[in-house]
Design a protein around this motif. Structure first.
Motif, PDB file in Angstrom:
ATOM      1  N   LEU A 193     -21.772  64.555   2.325  1.00  0.00           N
ATOM      2  CA  LEU A 193     -22.064  64.000   1.043  1.00  0.00           C
ATOM      3  C   LEU A 193     -22.593  62.702   1.123  1.00  0.00           C
ATOM      4  O   LEU A 193     -23.305  62.144   0.244  1.00  0.00           O
ATOM      5  CB  LEU A 193     -20.811  63.939   0.282  1.00  0.00           C
ATOM      6  N   GLU A 194     -21.910  61.685   2.274  1.00  0.00           N
ATOM      7  CA  GLU A 194     -22.319  60.294   2.205  1.00  0.00           C
ATOM      8  C   GLU A 194     -23.985  60.396   2.675  1.00  0.00           C
ATOM      9  O   GLU A 194     -24.705  59.582   2.164  1.00  0.00           O
ATOM     10  CB  GLU A 194     -21.507  59.802   3.325  1.00  0.00           C
ATOM     11  N   ARG A 195     -24.241  61.437   3.489  1.00  0.00           N
ATOM     12  CA  ARG A 195     -25.610  61.175   3.961  1.00  0.00           C
ATOM     13  C   ARG A 195     -26.661  61.810   2.796  1.00  0.00           C
ATOM     14  O   ARG A 195     -27.753  61.238   2.734  1.00  0.00           O
ATOM     15  CB  ARG A 195     -25.817  62.295   5.235  1.00  0.00           C
ATOM     16  N   MET A 196     -26.170  62.833   1.973  1.00  0.00           N
ATOM     17  CA  MET A 196     -26.964  63.162   0.871  1.00  0.00           C
ATOM     18  C   MET A 196     -27.217  61.781  -0.149  1.00  0.00           C
ATOM     19  O   MET A 196     -28.423  61.692  -0.602  1.00  0.00           O
ATOM     20  CB  MET A 196     -26.332  64.201   0.048  1.00  0.00           C
ATOM     21  N   ASP A 197     -26.208  60.998  -0.222  1.00  0.00           N
ATOM     22  CA  ASP A 197     -26.179  60.001  -1.111  1.00  0.00           C
ATOM     23  C   ASP A 197     -27.135  58.731  -0.593  1.00  0.00           C
ATOM     24  O   ASP A 197     -28.014  57.979  -1.203  1.00  0.00           O
ATOM     25  CB  ASP A 197     -24.674  59.237  -1.403  1.00  0.00           C
ATOM     26  N   PHE A 198     -27.011  58.724   0.753  1.00  0.00           N
ATOM     27  CA  PHE A 198     -27.972  57.803   1.494  1.00  0.00           C
ATOM     28  C   PHE A 198     -29.610  58.162   1.331  1.00  0.00           C
ATOM     29  O   PHE A 198     -30.329  57.338   0.774  1.00  0.00           O
ATOM     30  CB  PHE A 198     -27.465  57.814   2.968  1.00  0.00           C
ATOM     31  N   VAL A 199     -29.823  59.318   1.277  1.00  0.00           N
ATOM     32  CA  VAL A 199     -31.165  59.730   1.094  1.00  0.00           C
ATOM     33  C   VAL A 199     -31.547  59.470  -0.355  1.00  0.00           C
ATOM     34  O   VAL A 199     -32.640  59.114  -0.669  1.00  0.00           O
ATOM     35  CB  VAL A 199     -31.316  61.488   1.613  1.00  0.00           C
ATOM     36  N   PHE A 200     -30.526  60.108  -1.435  1.00  0.00           N
ATOM     37  CA  PHE A 200     -30.945  59.948  -2.685  1.00  0.00           C
ATOM     38  C   PHE A 200     -31.324  58.337  -3.048  1.00  0.00           C
ATOM     39  O   PHE A 200     -32.108  58.238  -3.950  1.00  0.00           O
ATOM     40  CB  PHE A 200     -29.731  60.364  -3.511  1.00  0.00           C
ATOM     41  N   LYS A 201     -30.548  57.662  -2.323  1.00  0.00           N
ATOM     42  CA  LYS A 201     -30.637  56.100  -2.488  1.00  0.00           C
ATOM     43  C   LYS A 201     -31.763  55.428  -2.109  1.00  0.00           C
ATOM     44  O   LYS A 201     -32.753  54.866  -2.696  1.00  0.00           O
ATOM     45  CB  LYS A 201     -29.316  55.248  -2.207  1.00  0.00           C
ATOM     46  N   HIS A 202     -32.130  55.993  -0.901  1.00  0.00           N
ATOM     47  CA  HIS A 202     -33.394  55.370  -0.225  1.00  0.00           C
ATOM     48  C   HIS A 202     -34.627  56.052  -0.360  1.00  0.00           C
ATOM     49  O   HIS A 202     -35.582  55.442  -0.210  1.00  0.00           O
ATOM     50  CB  HIS A 202     -33.117  55.362   1.541  1.00  0.00           C
ATOM     51  N   LYS A 212     -33.165  56.063  11.171  1.00  0.00           N
ATOM     52  CA  LYS A 212     -34.079  55.959  11.887  1.00  0.00           C
ATOM     53  C   LYS A 212     -35.135  56.913  11.454  1.00  0.00           C
ATOM     54  O   LYS A 212     -36.193  56.958  12.020  1.00  0.00           O
ATOM     55  CB  LYS A 212     -33.835  56.205  13.274  1.00  0.00           C
ATOM     56  N   VAL A 213     -34.760  57.901  10.421  1.00  0.00           N
ATOM     57  CA  VAL A 213     -35.901  58.764  10.116  1.00  0.00           C
ATOM     58  C   VAL A 213     -36.980  58.267   9.359  1.00  0.00           C
ATOM     59  O   VAL A 213     -36.924  57.471   8.434  1.00  0.00           O
ATOM     60  CB  VAL A 213     -35.178  59.785   9.272  1.00  0.00           C
ATOM     61  N   ASN A 214     -38.191  58.689   9.439  1.00  0.00           N
ATOM     62  CA  ASN A 214     -39.299  58.262   8.881  1.00  0.00           C
ATOM     63  C   ASN A 214     -39.507  59.000   7.641  1.00  0.00           C
ATOM     64  O   ASN A 214     -39.973  60.014   7.670  1.00  0.00           O
ATOM     65  CB  ASN A 214     -40.486  58.547   9.591  1.00  0.00           C
ATOM     66  N   TYR A 215     -39.024  58.202   6.661  1.00  0.00           N
ATOM     67  CA  TYR A 215     -39.388  58.833   5.043  1.00  0.00           C
ATOM     68  C   TYR A 215     -40.594  58.602   4.531  1.00  0.00           C
ATOM     69  O   TYR A 215     -40.878  59.037   3.277  1.00  0.00           O
ATOM     70  CB  TYR A 215     -38.025  58.144   4.291  1.00  0.00           C
ATOM     71  N   ASP A 216     -41.575  57.674   5.184  1.00  0.00           N
ATOM     72  CA  ASP A 216     -42.856  57.473   4.407  1.00  0.00           C
ATOM     73  C   ASP A 216     -43.537  58.714   4.537  1.00  0.00           C
ATOM     74  O   ASP A 216     -44.429  58.784   3.353  1.00  0.00           O
ATOM     75  CB  ASP A 216     -43.560  56.447   5.282  1.00  0.00           C
ATOM     76  N   VAL A 217     -43.309  59.675   5.184  1.00  0.00           N
ATOM     77  CA  VAL A 217     -44.138  60.907   5.109  1.00  0.00           C
ATOM     78  C   VAL A 217     -43.705  61.722   3.986  1.00  0.00           C
ATOM     79  O   VAL A 217     -44.489  62.634   3.546  1.00  0.00           O
ATOM     80  CB  VAL A 217     -43.826  61.896   6.521  1.00  0.00           C
ATOM     81  N   TYR A 218     -42.693  61.400   3.348  1.00  0.00           N
ATOM     82  CA  TYR A 218     -42.291  62.082   1.985  1.00  0.00           C
ATOM     83  C   TYR A 218     -42.890  61.474   0.695  1.00  0.00           C
ATOM     84  O   TYR A 218     -42.447  61.902  -0.494  1.00  0.00           O
ATOM     85  CB  TYR A 218     -40.837  62.435   2.053  1.00  0.00           C
ATOM     86  N   LYS A 219     -43.377  60.286   0.984  1.00  0.00           N
ATOM     87  CA  LYS A 219     -43.863  59.532  -0.288  1.00  0.00           C
ATOM     88  C   LYS A 219     -44.969  60.332  -0.839  1.00  0.00           C
ATOM     89  O   LYS A 219     -45.957  60.837  -0.260  1.00  0.00           O
ATOM     90  CB  LYS A 219     -44.353  58.131   0.212  1.00  0.00           C
ATOM     91  N   THR A 220     -45.070  60.013  -2.085  1.00  0.00           N
ATOM     92  CA  THR A 220     -46.165  60.941  -3.054  1.00  0.00           C
ATOM     93  C   THR A 220     -47.466  60.323  -2.657  1.00  0.00           C
ATOM     94  O   THR A 220     -48.475  61.331  -2.744  1.00  0.00           O
ATOM     95  CB  THR A 220     -45.809  60.670  -4.744  1.00  0.00           C
ATOM     96  N   THR A 221     -47.596  58.998  -2.257  1.00  0.00           N
ATOM     97  CA  THR A 221     -48.908  58.461  -2.216  1.00  0.00           C
ATOM     98  C   THR A 221     -49.462  58.827  -0.937  1.00  0.00           C
ATOM     99  O   THR A 221     -50.500  58.560  -0.558  1.00  0.00           O
ATOM    100  CB  THR A 221     -49.032  57.156  -2.413  1.00  0.00           C
ATOM    101  N   SER A 222     -48.518  59.062   0.139  1.00  0.00           N
ATOM    102  CA  SER A 222     -49.094  59.348   1.462  1.00  0.00           C
ATOM    103  C   SER A 222     -49.827  60.341   1.924  1.00  0.00           C
ATOM    104  O   SER A 222     -49.655  61.225   1.003  1.00  0.00           O
ATOM    105  CB  SER A 222     -47.968  59.266   2.372  1.00  0.00           C
TER     106      SER A 222
END
Lengths: 284, 124
Positions: free
Chosen positions: A27-36, A274-284
């Motif tokens: 759940l902490e990891r889910m919150d981390f993803v939701f926040k970042h 360390k996960v690359n979240y930029d690939v999930y950006k709407t503009t990318s």
């Protein structure tokens, strides 16, 4: 009486580890993803929409809480029963396994939900540019030969021990055990083959993250395969050496070690920062 | 080393693959003897038909940029760097130009050449 005490300590540990500690970390990891990665900027990460994803989180939390309460109730009932003499440890040896299966349900749901989410991501993926690594993937890029061959050797050692305890005769029990072992290892072989040579589950995932996820998966498969072999050896030893009083303790410890080497190792090996979240950006 | 294809590009996918692998060899991003992914792996990663990748590999093998070693897989050819500089289309064009000039000198008309060329190409 001390075996009973050790068993109940192990059972308390099983309840807390699988229905409290690991769900809390997930759940902490889910919150981390939701926040970042908020929905506004990372829409590709939420193919079902933000509300649906949040619903999934709440369901996971509620299910684990309910299972935790059931665990505490079971513990109380069996503890009282054992110490006032109405229940014997050898009669409840399947309790840790049965409860363990119940504890695994939220984790199973989360896995299935992730697979569905990846499928939706692939269907919604409209990117015209596609990327691939020009290096061949092989099994030993992800798992050390020592670990892999240890799993293979354990499979044969376990088969030998099962047969030797039965005087090398094939009975129904032996056939069931061998069938279960083959089925379990066959599943890992199939999943491993799909990870190595199949299509990308997450169409947006960066090659580096894919490597980390595949390594974590192979780590988990080999560890669980070794543990399944160990479990079957223990299972037959209990029958062979009449260790009925120890079986419940073995089962509880086995289930916890299984979670430590599968879910625990996967959580440890995948560092969310360390996960690359930029690939999930709407503009990318 | 990453390979990127664009499915909306008018250049066929197999040509994009051939070009990018040749560029990787020329730019020394992959070295002679380096292993390459299997056809299935590359096709799955790029989400394209495996026949497309097979066609690209076949052309690269013809140009001696890569070599297939049976069950061991596909590898970069030892002479790949030199071989990928050769433009087979330019070579074929110059060969045809020389041949057509010789035919014209011999009095063969363009129409006769076209008919003969088509017949030979179609095995008639």
């Amino acid at each position: 009486m001390w075996i009973e005490l050790i068993f109940y300590l192990a059972f308390v540990s099983q309840i807390l580890l699988i229905s409290c500690y690991y769900p809390k970390r997930i759940l902490e990891r889910m919150d981390f993803v939701f926040k970042h990665c908020p929905f506004e900027t990372h829409k590709k990460l939420y193919p079902k929409g933000y509300e649906k994803t949040l619903e999934g989180k709440v369901t996971f939390k509620v299910l684990n809480r309910a299972i935790l309460v059931i665990g505490v109730l079971l513990l109380t009932v069996f503890f009282v029963g054992t110490f006032n003499g109405t229940m014997q440890l050898n009669k409840i040896n399947l309790l840790p396994m049965a409860y363990g299966l119940l504890q695994a349900i939220p984790f199973f749901i989360i896995e299935i939900s992730a697979l569905k989410q990846f499928k939706l991501m692939r269907n919604l993926n409209s990117a015209t540019k596609r990327q691939a690594d020009l290096n061949p993937r092989s099994l030993f890029n992800y798992v050390s030969p020592v670990r892999f061959y240890a799993a293979v050797i354990m499979f044969f050692v376990c088969s030998y021990i099962i047969f030797s305890f039965n005087d090398f005769e094939v009975s129904f029990d032996v056939a069931v055990l061998m069938g279960s072992m083959l089925l379990c290892n066959g599943l890992f072989v199939g999943l491993g083959y799909t990870l190595l040579h199949g299509k990308k589950l997450d169409p947006h995932q960066s090659p580096k993250d894919r490597h980390i996820m595949t390594t974590a998966a192979f780590h988990s498969y080999t560890s669980v395969s070794i543990l399944v072999s160990v479990f079957f050896i223990l299972n037959r030893s209990v029958d062979h050496y009449a260790l009925d009083d120890w079986e419940a303790l073995f089962n509880s410890l086995y289930w916890q070690v299984l979670m430590l080497v599968s879910t625990g190792a996967a959580l440890k090996l995948t560092n969310l920062e360390k996960v690359n979240y930029d690939v999930y950006k709407t503009t990318s | 080393m990453q390979i990127i294809i664009d499915i909306d590009d008018p250049v066929p996918i197999f040509s994009q693959l051939v070009e990018q692998i040749k560029q990787a060899v020329a730019g020394e991003k992959i070295q002679p003897g380096d292993p390459l992914p299997s056809i299935r792996q590359l096709a799955n990663d790029l989400d394209v038909n495996s026949k497309t990748v097979a066609k690209a590999y076949k052309l690269l093998e013809r140009d001696a940029v890569i070599q297939s070693r049976g069950y061991r897989g596909t590898f970069v050819h030892p002479e790949a760097k030199d071989n990928c500089q050769i433009d087979i289309k330019a070579w074929a064009t110059s060969q045809f130009e020389e041949f057509i000039l010789a035919m014209r000198d011999a009095g063969v008309t363009d129409s006769e050449m076209r008919i003969t060329f088509n017949n030979v190409l179609n095995g008639k």
